[in-house]
Design an enzyme around this catalytic site. Structure first.
Site, short mmCIF file in Angstrom:
data_model
loop_
_atom_site.label_atom_id
_atom_site.label_comp_id
_atom_site.label_asym_id
_atom_site.label_seq_id
_atom_site.Cartn_x
_atom_site.Cartn_y
_atom_site.Cartn_z
N SER A 3 -6.04 8.02 4.87
CA SER A 3 -7.26 8.37 4.13
C SER A 3 -7.71 7.70 2.41
O SER A 3 -6.97 6.29 2.27
CB SER A 3 -7.01 9.83 2.96
OG SER A 3 -7.56 10.29 2.46
N TYR B 26 -0.73 14.64 -1.69
CA TYR B 26 -1.47 13.98 -0.69
C TYR B 26 -1.85 12.79 -0.42
O TYR B 26 -1.68 12.72 0.52
CB TYR B 26 -3.35 14.59 -0.90
CG TYR B 26 -3.58 14.70 0.49
CD1 TYR B 26 -4.10 15.28 1.51
CD2 TYR B 26 -5.32 13.49 0.57
CE1 TYR B 26 -5.15 15.20 3.09
CE2 TYR B 26 -6.16 13.66 1.83
CZ TYR B 26 -5.76 14.92 2.31
OH TYR B 26 -6.85 13.56 3.44
#
Length: 271
Positions: free
Chosen positions: A139, A152
């Site tokens: 990401s 995350y």
């Protein structure tokens, strides 16, 4: 890497980037084995694919027995595996103190440990091919770490580190298996909308998180179909890393220029 006639295994393919990757592979004549926890999503993705063999595999990537059995299931249907795309992912909102240990561990299981287990499960099959590739989706938050994303970012930085170290091990072993790590920026998928809220927050905190989520959603502009095309093009070019979207490219550049102060710069830009 020519994909025509090859077979790709793609997790999280019931929607979003995984669906975009599956469609991009199929357009190149690559058969696809698509896996997801959502059977409805799998059926929808499969219905969009034309001209190649597609099989659907309901899979909870936190289920160790199911992930260990997937390679043989795909092999029985397709006879080979040339490309593994570890794309399945989830999100949790909230600060480190708001996210309890169980939710933190759950996110790490889906976003990182499943990547490692699936790579371990499929690597022996990939090694038998003349050319093969592992694609791990990290990401933008595997390059930068904003507040409110401790779980995350921890998982996505771990995917990045695992991918880079594995790539170098395979290169030093003169393996035909390559590794690509993907850093998508603002892709218009359901991951932010479906982010699990912390279980032990007040109504006021929950409302504030929902407002923040809605504000963040405005930055998710690129279609997952376009993102899938960019990623598969990078696979064809055997690129070790791909930044998907201008926001990912800008974020990466600013982090390199200001490795400590980048968030203050980015926060002013976003506001």
């Amino acid at each position: 890497m020519k994909l025509d006639g090859r077979v790709a295994v793609i997790t999280g393919a019931g929607s979003g980037i995984g669906r975009g990757i599956a469609l991009a592979c199929s357009r190149r004549g690559c058969g696809v084995a698509i896996a997801d926890v959502s059977e409805d999503g799998l059926r929808e993705t499969a219905g969009m694919i034309r001209g190649v063999k597609v099989t659907t595999h309901k899979l909870d990537v936190t289920d160790r027995a199911a992930t260990a059995a997937l390679p043989q299931s795909v092999l029985a249907e397709h006879g080979r595996v040339d490309l593994l795309v570890n794309n399945a992912g989830v999100a949790i909102g909230g600060t480190f103190e708001q996210v309890d240990e169980a939710d933190f561990d759950w996110l790490m299981e889906v976003n990182f440990h499943a990547v490692v287990r699936l790579t371990r499960a499929f690597l022996p099959l990939l090694r038998t091919r003349d050319q093969a590739r592992i694609v791990n989706v990290s990401s933008l938050f595997g390059l930068i770490a904003p507040p409110g994303q401790t779980a995350y970012s921890a998982a996505k930085f771990a995917v990045r580190g695992f991918s880079e170290s594995l790539r170098r091990e395979l290169e030093e072993a003169a393996s035909a298996v390559g590794v690509t790590v993907v850093h998508p920026g603002g892709i218009n998928t359901n991951i932010a909308r479906n982010a699990r809220p912390p279980r032990h927050v007040s109504n006021e905190e929950a409302a504030q998180m929902a407002e923040e989520r809605d504000r963040f959603q405005k930055f998710l502009r690129m279609s997952p179909i376009k993102a899938g095309e960019i990623i598969v093009s990078a696979v064809e070019g055997e690129k070790p890393r791909v930044l998907v979207g201008n926001d990912a490219k800008i974020g990466s550049l600013i982090e390199r220029l200001a490795p400590i102060g980048y968030w203050n710069i980015l926060k002013r830009s976003m506001s």
